[in-house]
Design a protein around this motif. Structure first.
Motif, short mmCIF file in Angstrom:
data_model
loop_
_atom_site.label_atom_id
_atom_site.label_comp_id
_atom_site.label_asym_id
_atom_site.label_seq_id
_atom_site.Cartn_x
_atom_site.Cartn_y
_atom_site.Cartn_z
N VAL A 1 -9.50 0.80 -27.57
CA VAL A 1 -9.67 -0.33 -28.48
C VAL A 1 -9.64 -1.67 -27.73
CG1 VAL A 1 -7.21 -0.48 -29.07
CG2 VAL A 1 -8.91 -1.30 -30.70
N ARG B 1 -16.42 4.72 -31.39
CA ARG B 1 -15.39 4.23 -32.31
C ARG B 1 -15.85 2.85 -32.74
NH1 ARG B 1 -12.20 3.59 -36.14
NH2 ARG B 1 -10.01 3.06 -35.93
N CYS C 1 -9.45 6.68 -26.35
CA CYS C 1 -8.91 6.02 -27.54
C CYS C 1 -7.41 6.30 -27.60
CB CYS C 1 -9.58 6.55 -28.79
SG CYS C 1 -8.91 5.80 -30.30
N GLY C 2 -6.63 5.29 -27.97
CA GLY C 2 -5.18 5.46 -28.10
C GLY C 2 -4.82 6.54 -29.11
N TYR D 1 -2.80 0.87 -33.94
CA TYR D 1 -2.50 0.96 -32.51
C TYR D 1 -1.07 0.48 -32.25
CZ TYR D 1 -7.49 1.69 -32.51
OH TYR D 1 -8.75 2.19 -32.79
CO LIG Z 1 -9.34 3.78 -31.16
#
Ligand SMILES: [Co+2]
Ligand code: HEC
Ligand code: HEC
Ligand SMILES: [Ca+2]
Ligand SMILES: [Ca+2]
Ligand SMILES: [Ca+2]
Ligand SMILES: [Ca+2]
Ligand SMILES: [Ca+2]
Ligand SMILES: [Ca+2]
Ligand SMILES: [Co+2]
Lengths: 233, 401, 401, 233
Positions: free
Chosen positions: B233, B85, B131-132, B258
């Motif tokens: 992140v 990412r 990842c969220g 996010y």
């Molecule tokens: Co992410």
């Protein structure tokens, strides 16, 4: 000479003091309370110049482009500015512009200053950052066309952000000690009495990710294709 | 096409040519050692790549590539297949020129070279990173076909580095007023994320190694933050700076992204704990079950709040559940592999897994999540995943309740 | 040459150019995701390769390449740097054509395809693998300069596969008279090794995966035996056959090699347990200590008899010892990483590590080993390793007692 | 149909019975008790032909070559044949030939049959294997020049192997329950009173492994070279 130097927090010979000039070179963050914001100002007019020269190619002349990234401008109303809550967020779909979400003006200033233009981050002067932020705010009808944004008036502008009251930290995903919001139970038998098929991959999306068989190992149970000799026996 | 072992045929069946005719490699001399000083996978493994999900993002340097979970084993993600990412592309940074600065509310702001950092007391720990936005495409409806795309923003490594607390101590941080830290990357986006001091002092690391070797460029070489249990992140890559402060920063990726949109139009900010979750990786969407009979059903479970204590599996869409076998080690904020026996009789089936962590939290159903959070949240979808097995053996992604 | 962070110089020191002048990667756009569908290490890591020890063997296809332990972290060995040992070269075998036969003293001799094997109940476990000849060059005297060559026939992975006991049960093996199994490879050497049934039933696996992905060709793709605690040669690669029998086989590598010559001229046959051992990997031979002051001293410990319970480190050639910090997880027959603080005052020093396993066995000194086994044993040298630090900071391989 | 089939040892649909022909194709191992040895025979004379055509290029005309692998023949005496113990193993250095170590004749037969010639393993006929084993034994003066080795007389030849009594399983590295042979104690302070430097890398071996600095990471404490700015401070 090194006696007693292994006590916690003391690592002789490791690292050195950062100089003021070094800290200045890297300490670029700007917080919601405007700590870190360099003094300066920039007009909407100047911002338009910057925007058209350095931003519009990706984000569209009016910040509306969906080509390279989601739109920056759009979706906010005068009523939102008054309430500090963007109403369309309650009912709308997933398309959300930057200005719809923006709750702290520092965030916009900080981000453009550190990361934009995308291919040449950190190339803008302080004045250009003030100016282009002013211009974006003007595109969103938050400040008038003759506005000059500065470190002196930015706190006032904060009070006009359409979504300034739109965020919350009262939830279970920030503090480890907080309680989760969604609960399930560990039922083991006769749990669901009627199992409803709520959703399956829509027909049009079946090919969207290419040849799925070619994304699986060619041996083992996790194969994309059944073996040549056929269907399950 | 590959052959399946067949039941013994008529008495005229002498045997398979694969056995009766000795293969070339049994009758010849192979390649020398160190033919490849740094090796790579078999030529027969080329289907397994990290891949983008078409249409998810608009440009590939601000995008994500998904790990092929459908084909991975155990808990370690091979570094070459770790999900990616980036927000402004990745770089291969010269480590001799890289510096880490620790400043803000500290007695002595300091600069560390890689030489400095790697001389400090180090720890090696296994943690998952998710990842969220993982599974975010599925908040509304089924959207993507395979576990690579539903859950592939997930990886797990053994990290080596120095605890952030060691660095904060070394600089004499303000224990009274220093309530938050900001971590900042050295890439174009200079990614910034706020972490609360209690977490920073708990188990956050400044890591230079993953799975025994230095970080890969795509994963932050030469240093990244490892923030166990927090969404990916926050694991700032190409880390250049840590600032100690008394307030959170509300950075772009804490304000514009996010953030989780609730039904009342409020965005949950600083939502960052990855709650307990699991998924069956074999069989999974896009695969075809070879045959009736015995199958080992396997998958992964994890929790940002600690250890995985139990995983249950249902083969009938959630009516009934059986508890799976959990592999060791049991590590906090680390993937855990589960396995369970299944004899497929050829009838349609719906497979689900449900994880329980050490806090007693039970992974929820998608309808339970939606009842509280709606379907526009994007982030933190930790719903039970359902895979439908058709009579043909084809497995597909469905949602049931 | 890389720079070390210097203490703050005179007030004319404005700062380093590495900080004051923002680097290209902070001011530009990097590469997209999935630029490499299967990634590789940074360009700055190319010094780390598996290497042959010149003169050790006569031909490279019957030889060994050593893992660069001096530069690895934690316990996981990256698959690309796993040590190699082949007797007749390595192959990249088509897994769809590969078969495993289980026969001998069984009710039903069976043939399994890879599809069959991978459907069986699987386990994922972390284990070290060490060649019985590791450190063999040092029985007599110091012979090689770095830890890559003294200890580099050592690696550690998370393996996934089916327990051998599952396969033996599936074929109905003779529980009364089946006292041994023979494992045979599919390469030219068709490597054969005897394993006693109690071990075979305990924790031996037929594995297809290492560190989350399929085995590498050099390590036996598509299947190898994993024989925890036993020397590497027993971990038969490219496995094609398991035979159950009532006597050991005395194969070439159980009779002509991997036999330990004792002072009385007798060869110990079937010597195969890798006893408790450890080594400091940083600092180690061939390295140069950068500077006086604080250093994290780190290394690896392992035992073929189970878990590592303690590692002690001496900085004065064995006069005094301090207990090191052990990293988790604690797994049986698995590497364990240790770390210990050290402040180097610039004087010469001799560094040693000494491991203790769960049986209470204490890793011996080289002179203790020689007193019992002489110095012509070749195999199973698990002596305490000594590294000498000179005033110049240079580290070299020595033996002391 | 699959009821009860998950009980231990029963995995419906997985694997199939091996055929006799398949077992014959792969079951090539020969044990010390000669289980697995195919009937047949081969003469020393025939063995010499095979050796010179297919083996000598690597192992030397008399099995003495050290070029591609350690010597196969040498180091055994008539007295060793009588005693069944190779005397030079008690006193000798590390150079050990195959015949010095060989304790079971089956091992030689099995290995040549499965693995030699190195570049074309499993290409020899059964007769050729008997013959070349006979030839190697003859080179070692264990059988006479007119000998014909066969499945009938191989057990007798076993009784002539110079090192047939030279191995032991009575040690701590085979059975997990056995006691280790070497013991150390976990002494923590004032353990070694005089530390003797017994061995260091000999001068001639310093360059044997190439440029060691180039085999270390260029950053971090484990470097091959000190930094440009000098020696430890
Ligand atoms: Co992410
Ligand atoms: C070459 C293309 C390009 C140019 C030119 C560019 N941007 Fe961007 N911009 C992007 C991309 C791509 C992103 C998303 C980055 C990410 O994913 O983090 C972005 C993100 C943003 C955002 C954050 C929006 C949000 O909601 O996250 C702002 C604000 C922004 N740009 C403003 C600007 C300004 C102001 C300029 C000119 C000074 C500019 N951009 C020039 C491509 C561009
Ligand atoms: C092209 C080279 C080559 C040829 C031809 C060759 N060998 Fe070998 N041989 C080797 C090598 C290399 C090894 C060591 C293999 C290993 O490390 O496992 C070996 C090992 C052996 C050994 C085992 C020795 C020991 O002590 O381990 C025997 C016995 C042997 N060869 C016999 C033969 C015979 C008989 C032939 C011919 C029929 C033959 N070799 C042809 C290269 C060769
Ligand atoms: Ca220093
Ligand atoms: Ca700041
Ligand atoms: Ca229902
Ligand atoms: Ca002494
Ligand atoms: Ca079948
Ligand atoms: Ca046999
Ligand atoms: Co070996």
């Amino acid at each position: 000479a090194y006696a007693g130097m292994t006590t916690a927090g003391q690592y002789p010979g490791i690292g050195r003091t950062a100089t003021p000039a070094e800290i200045a070179a890297w300490d670029i963050d700007v917080r919601p309370d405007f700590k870190g914001l360099p003094p300066g100002s920039g007009s909407v007019a100047k911002g338009q110049e910057v925007w058209e020269a350095k931003c519009a190619s990706c984000h569209g002349t009016f910040g509306e482009s969906n080509e390279v990234f989601q739109p920056i401008v759009g979706g906010t109303t005068a009523a939102d500015i008054k309430a500090g809550r963007v109403k369309s967020l309650v009912t709308g779909g997933e398309a959300r512009t930057t200005l719809m979400k923006l709750s702290t003006i520092s965030t916009l200033w900080d981000y453009i200053n550190r990361a934009m233009p995308w291919t040449a981050p950190k190339s803008l002067t302080t004045e250009e950052v003030y100016a282009v932020v002013a211009y974006i705010l003007n595109l969103g009808d938050i400040v008038p066309a003759d506005f000059v944004l500065s470190d002196k008036n930015i706190a006032d502008v904060q009070q006009k952000l359409p979504n300034r009251n739109g965020v919350s930290r009262a939830h279970g995903l920030w503090d480890l000690k907080a309680t989760p919001d969604v609960k399930n139970t560990a039922c083991m038998s006769r749990c669901e009495t009627d199992v409803t098929l709520a959703s399956a991959l829509p027909e049009y999306a079946r090919d969207s990710h290419g040849d799925l068989a070619a994304q699986q190992r060619a041996i083992g149970p996790g194969r994309g294709e059944p073996p040549a000799n056929g269907t399950p026996k | 096409g590959t052959a399946i072992a067949q039941p013994l045929r008529g008495s005229d069946f002498k045997g398979e040519s694969e056995i009766l005719e000795l293969p070339e490699h049994t009758k010849g001399l192979g390649q020398p050692v160190a033919a490849r000083g740094y090796g790579s996978p078999s030529q027969f493994e080329q289907n397994l790549q990290r891949r983008e999900s078409p249409g998810l993002t608009r440009v590939s340097a601000a995008s994500v590539s998904f790990a092929p979970l459908q084909a991975l084993f155990g808990i370690i993600t091979p570094n070459g297949l770790h999900f990616e990412r980036h927000h402004q592309g990745w770089w291969d940074i010269d480590p001799s020129k890289h510096r880490l600065m620790v400043m803000g509310m500290v007695k002595q702001p300091k600069v560390y070279t890689m030489d400095d950092l790697m001389r400090l007391p180090s720890v090696s720990r296994m943690h998952f990173i998710e990842c969220g936005a993982n599974t975010g495409m599925e908040w509304g409806n089924v959207a993507v076909p395979t576990v690579q795309y539903t859950h592939g923003m997930l990886s797990c490594c053994e990290y080596t580095g120095v605890l952030l607390s060691t660095l904060l101590d070394d600089c004499g941080f303000d224990r009274k007023n220093g309530k938050f830290i900001l971590a900042e990357g050295a890439d174009g986006s200079s990614m910034t994320r706020t972490i609360s001091m209690d977490r920073a002092l708990d188990d956050v690391m400044v890591a230079w190694a993953m799975n025994g070797e230095m970080l890969r460029p795509e994963n932050g070489y030469p240093i990244r933050l490892v923030a166990p249990g927090l969404q990916g992140v926050s694991w700032v890559k190409w880390l250049r700076r840590i600032e100690v402060g008394d307030q959170p920063w509300a950075t772009k990726d804490e304000t514009l992204h996010y953030v989780d949109l609730m039904p009342d139009g409020v965005h949950r900010q600083y939502s960052s704990i990855q709650e307990c979750k699991s998924v069956i990786t074999t069989p999974s969407g896009g695969q075809t079950i070879l045959d009736k009979g015995f199958h080992n059903v396997t998958g992964l479970a994890w929790s940002g709040r600690g250890r995985i204590k139990r995983v249950d599996v249902s083969f009938d869409g959630g009516r009934n559940w059986r508890t799976a076998r959990l592999e060791n080690p049991e590590m906090p904020k680390c993937l855990r592999r589960f396995n369970i026996d299944w004899v497929w009789n050829g009838a349609p089936a719906i497979l689900q897994s449900r994880a329980i962590d050490e806090t007693g939290y039970v992974q929820p159903k998608i309808n339970q999540l939606r009842a509280v959070r709606g379907s526009r949240s994007i982030y933190h979808n930790n719903a039970i995943q359902s895979w439908k097995v058709a009579e043909t053996g084809e497995v597909s992604n469905v949602q049931v309740y």
